[in-house]
Design a protein around this motif. Structure first.
Motif, PDB file in Angstrom:
ATOM      1  N   LEU A 106       0.851  -1.186   0.000  1.00 55.17           N
ATOM      2  CA  LEU A 106       0.000   0.000   0.000  1.00 55.17           C
ATOM      3  C   LEU A 106       0.890   1.241   0.000  1.00 55.17           C
ATOM      4  CD1 LEU A 106      -2.689  -1.183   2.584  1.00 55.17           C
ATOM      5  CD2 LEU A 106      -2.875  -1.117   0.101  1.00 55.17           C
ATOM      6  N   PRO A 107       0.344   2.417  -0.187  1.00 48.06           N
ATOM      7  CA  PRO A 107       1.189   3.630  -0.247  1.00 48.06           C
ATOM      8  C   PRO A 107       2.081   3.825   0.976  1.00 48.06           C
ATOM      9  CG  PRO A 107      -1.013   4.119  -1.035  1.00 48.06           C
ATOM     10  CD  PRO A 107      -1.058   2.714  -0.533  1.00 48.06           C
ATOM     11  N   LEU A 108       1.643   3.499   2.160  1.00 47.64           N
ATOM     12  CA  LEU A 108       2.426   3.758   3.365  1.00 47.64           C
ATOM     13  C   LEU A 108       2.967   2.485   4.009  1.00 47.64           C
ATOM     14  CD1 LEU A 108       0.251   6.567   5.030  1.00 47.64           C
ATOM     15  CD2 LEU A 108       2.311   6.828   3.642  1.00 47.64           C
TER      16      LEU A 108
END
Length: 268
Positions: A106-108
């Motif tokens: 995921l993005p983070l």
């Protein structure tokens, strides 16, 4: 028999088996079955072995079947505990320490599903199914007057009164909900297909059920008072005592549970 949904335990059917059952399990002392319930709940609380839990689940399922209770209905009633466990474990199963089987970036953060995450799901599901299966077996092989007498003796006032009164009124409430859902279906509605589109209507149905149940309970209470009800239920039935053979069985079972939970080390 009446049922709101095939996936919700039918209290009428449970009561029917509890009152009409004539198997050997119905003749066992309710105290024995209650102590077994406590031991089973204690065992599944401390045990994390999938193998032990699987064996205990198969044993409880076999006892349920041998008692002549409806196995097909039991599998339908599993829908609620399975849904409850899955809704809880969906967040817990990710990033459990172990061998990664699947990962998602995921993005983070990156989340991963490991073998221990799968075992966590299986463990919690087995614990839920064991407790549900044995609890239903206990209820469906115990007559109500024995069960109410046990509650009356075990729990302090007013908890015993709350249970005894709630048990009597829950059938009235369920009948009203059943009638309203039948009226809803006759007009093209449905419990599942309408939940997303007609949430407001369902809220009105259950709010109306609550108000009508309150009004009806008040009328029933006044009728009971006119017949001498003093405000307290008394359960005076004698519960069959635990026999010598049942005491021996409980001692062996308790020793077995302690041995396998404390000393037996299994790979899973």
């Amino acid at each position: 028999m009446s049922e709101i949904s095939s996936h919700i335990p039918d209290l009428d059917l449970i009561t029917y088996y509890g009152e009409k059952g004539d198997s050997v399990f119905s003749r066992i002392s309710p105290w024995t079955k209650a102590i077994m319930l406590v031991m089973i709940i204690s065992f599944i609380t401390v045990s994390r072995s999938v193998l032990l839990l699987s064996a205990l689940y198969l044993a409880t399922l076999a006892v349920y079947w041998l008692a002549g209770l409806p196995v097909k209905k039991l599998f339908q009633w599993y829908a609620l505990p399975i849904l409850f466990v899955v809704s809880l474990v969906l967040l817990l199963m990710w990033n459990e320490p172990g061998t990664p089987l699947f990962s998602w970036r995921l993005p983070l953060i990156t989340i991963a599903l490991t073998d221990n995450g799968i075992l966590l799901v299986a463990t919690l599901l087995l614990k839920a199914l064991i407790s549900v299966t044995y609890s239903l077996f206990f209820l469906m092989t115990t007559r109500y007057y024995h069960f109410s007498a046990m509650v009356y003796k075990l729990f302090p006032y007013p908890i015993d009164q709350i249970f005894l009164m709630s048990y009597r009124f829950i059938f009235t409430t369920l009948k009203m909900v059943d009638s309203m859902l039948k009226a809803l279906r006759s007009r093209g509605g449905g419990l599942v297909k309408s939940a997303s589109r007609q949430g407001g209507m369902f809220a009105e149905v259950f709010a109306l059920t609550l108000i009508r149940s309150y009004d009806r309970a008040e009328r029933i209470n006044k009728a009971m008072e006119s017949r001498g009800y003093s405000g307290k239920y008394v359960a005076a039935a004698n519960v069959p005592p635990i026999g010598a053979a049942e005491l021996l069985f409980l001692a062996i079972t308790a020793a077995s549970f302690i041995y396998v939970a404390v000393f037996l080390k299994l790979p899973l």
